[in-house]
Every structure is written in structure tokens, then in C-alpha cells.
Design an enzyme around this catalytic site. Structure first.
Site, mmCIF file in Angstrom:
data_model
loop_
_atom_site.group_PDB
_atom_site.id
_atom_site.type_symbol
_atom_site.label_atom_id
_atom_site.label_comp_id
_atom_site.label_asym_id
_atom_site.label_seq_id
_atom_site.Cartn_x
_atom_site.Cartn_y
_atom_site.Cartn_z
ATOM 1 N N HIS A 195 7.320 65.719 47.137
ATOM 2 C CA HIS A 195 8.122 66.186 46.005
ATOM 3 C C HIS A 195 7.273 66.143 44.743
ATOM 4 O O HIS A 195 6.492 65.214 44.532
ATOM 5 C CB HIS A 195 9.343 65.261 45.838
ATOM 6 N N GLN B 28 19.001 52.853 44.574
ATOM 7 C CA GLN B 28 18.212 52.690 43.360
ATOM 8 C C GLN B 28 18.184 53.997 42.590
ATOM 9 O O GLN B 28 17.974 55.049 43.174
ATOM 10 C CB GLN B 28 16.788 52.280 43.757
ATOM 11 N N ASP B 29 18.415 53.934 41.288
ATOM 12 C CA ASP B 29 18.304 55.095 40.402
ATOM 13 C C ASP B 29 17.114 54.886 39.472
ATOM 14 O O ASP B 29 16.901 53.783 38.966
ATOM 15 C CB ASP B 29 19.557 55.252 39.527
ATOM 16 N N ARG C 247 4.173 66.107 37.803
ATOM 17 C CA ARG C 247 4.266 64.840 38.531
ATOM 18 C C ARG C 247 4.385 65.209 40.003
ATOM 19 O O ARG C 247 5.342 65.840 40.402
ATOM 20 C CB ARG C 247 5.483 64.031 38.081
ATOM 21 N N ARG D 130 34.068 71.385 22.503
ATOM 22 C CA ARG D 130 33.466 70.058 22.307
ATOM 23 C C ARG D 130 32.116 69.934 22.986
ATOM 24 O O ARG D 130 31.313 69.094 22.631
ATOM 25 C CB ARG D 130 34.375 68.965 22.858
ATOM 26 N N HIS E 43 4.315 63.804 45.700
ATOM 27 C CA HIS E 43 4.477 62.444 46.199
ATOM 28 C C HIS E 43 5.426 62.387 47.384
ATOM 29 O O HIS E 43 6.370 63.175 47.465
ATOM 30 C CB HIS E 43 5.048 61.532 45.104
ATOM 31 N N LYS F 231 16.252 61.251 48.888
ATOM 32 C CA LYS F 231 16.551 61.141 47.461
ATOM 33 C C LYS F 231 17.452 62.271 47.003
ATOM 34 O O LYS F 231 17.509 63.338 47.621
ATOM 35 C CB LYS F 231 15.287 61.088 46.615
ATOM 36 N N TYR G 276 16.313 60.288 39.673
ATOM 37 C CA TYR G 276 16.131 60.160 41.111
ATOM 38 C C TYR G 276 17.078 59.078 41.623
ATOM 39 O O TYR G 276 17.130 57.988 41.048
ATOM 40 C CB TYR G 276 14.727 59.679 41.468
#
Length: 189
Positions: A127, A56-57, A68, A23, A71, A80, A140
Site C-alpha cells: 500500500h 489500532q487506528d 508514502r 451547516r 509498504h 486495514k 488507517y
């Protein structure tokens, strides 16, 4: 779920063990008990982090070659959990904790939708990542609300960092293209 240590101090890699059949597959992407057991006794930024602290996600979608980063957060920092839900990314961390034995060091990881590995990134790290597939979704989970006033960034191509990206860069944000250098960040720490 297996938990592995990384070369960078306090960074952990969580490796789920997906159940696969005709599956498709099923895997657990987060388990508070496993996270808490792995972090027991560890500190990040002077205070312990627990599963309940992640509040927070967020999710980003990037196209092939996009970078990206790099940071981070000033002040109390930001812990995180990072994973790639779709596609694959070359993920890079740089330790910016002055009192860390791995201060200034970097480590790269491949995060993808095959192995489902994800990283625990303690407070005090830069990161960033590069998308290795036509699209890559990165999720994140962070331990405090985002405060733009605490954003810090170092140019992804800063020669002092010397990060080796695996492919040509297709695009970066204006913010990332104009970010300062490693030496500027060191002056502000």
C-alpha cells in the site's frame, strides 16, 4: 453506505452517503455491521476478518507531492481500512498474495474529503499513496499490532511495478528512498 468491489481480489471500496446542508455535512465513516456483512464469506490470509478485529487506528499527515509507500507486512500480513480525512490522495495497492488471481496486479484509487470513500485492504497487499493537496490526512485502521520486524517495502519508483504517480514527487522518507525492488520481494515471499 454503498459497498463496491475493486478489480483486485478481495479489495472493497466503502462509499458513505454524507448528509449535506447549509451547516456543512455529517457522514458515517465506519459501521461494523456493514463491514461484517460485506466481508461475510471472504477470507484474507487464510482467516476471516471482522470489524471487531480492527484494533489500532493511526493517522498520517503529508504535504503536496509526498509519497508514502509501498509498504506491507510479512508473516500473517495486515488487513486495514484506509481513508483520507482531509485533502486528497492517489492511493495504490499491489497484490502480493502468490495464490491470488490478481497476484502482482495493482490498482489506484482517489481518496478524499469530498466523497469519503475508504478501502478495505486485505492481508497480503503493498500500500502507498501520494498527497494531491497542500496537506492530506490519511487514517488507517489495522487488524493487528504493528511489528516492525515484519515490515516489507518496495521502492515507489521500481520499474518492475511501473506505478504511475500523478504528479512530481516532492519528498519521500529515507526508508522509501532506499527500499528494495519487486524482484527482491518476490524472492522473499
Amino acid at each position: 453506505m454503498r459497498v463496491e468491489t475493486a478489480d483486485l481480489a478481495d479489495v472493497l471500496v466503502f462509499r458513505p452517503e454524507p448528509f449535506r446542508d447549509e451547516r456543512g455535512l455529517f457522514t458515517r465513516t465506519f459501521d461494523a455491521r456493514i463491514l461484517d456483512n460485506a466481508l461475510a464469506g471472504k477470507t484474507s490470509g487464510g482467516s476471516p476478518v471482522r470489524a471487531v478485529d480492527f484494533i489500532q487506528d493511526s493517522q498520517s499527515r503529508s504535504v503536496l507531492g509526498v509519497i508514502r509507500g509501498m509498504h506491507g507486512r510479512s508473516g500473517r500480513g495486515e488487513a486495514k481500512l484506509v481513508r483520507c480525512a482531509h485533502g486528497a490522495v492517489h492511493d495504490v495497492l499491489v497484490d502480493i498474495r502468490r495464490d491470488s488471481p490478481t497476484f502482482g496486479m495493482q490498482q489506484a484509487f482517489t481518496l478524499d474529503d469530498v466523497d469519503f470513500a475508504h478501502l478495505y485492504v486485505p492481508r497480503g497487499f503493498l500500500h502507498g499513496f501520494q498527497a494531491l493537496t497542500p496537506t492530506a490526512d490519511v487514517c488507517y485502521r489495522i487488524d493487528r499490532e504493528h511489528d516492525p520486524a515484519e515490515d516489507v517495502a518496495v521502492a515507489y519508483d521500481d520499474p518492475d511495478l511501473g506505478i504511475v504517480w500523478p504528479m512530481p514527487v516532492s519528498m519521500v522518507s529515507v526508508r522509501d528512498a532506499t527500499a528494495g525492488g519487486w524482484s527482491q520481494l518476490l524472492e522473499s515471499l
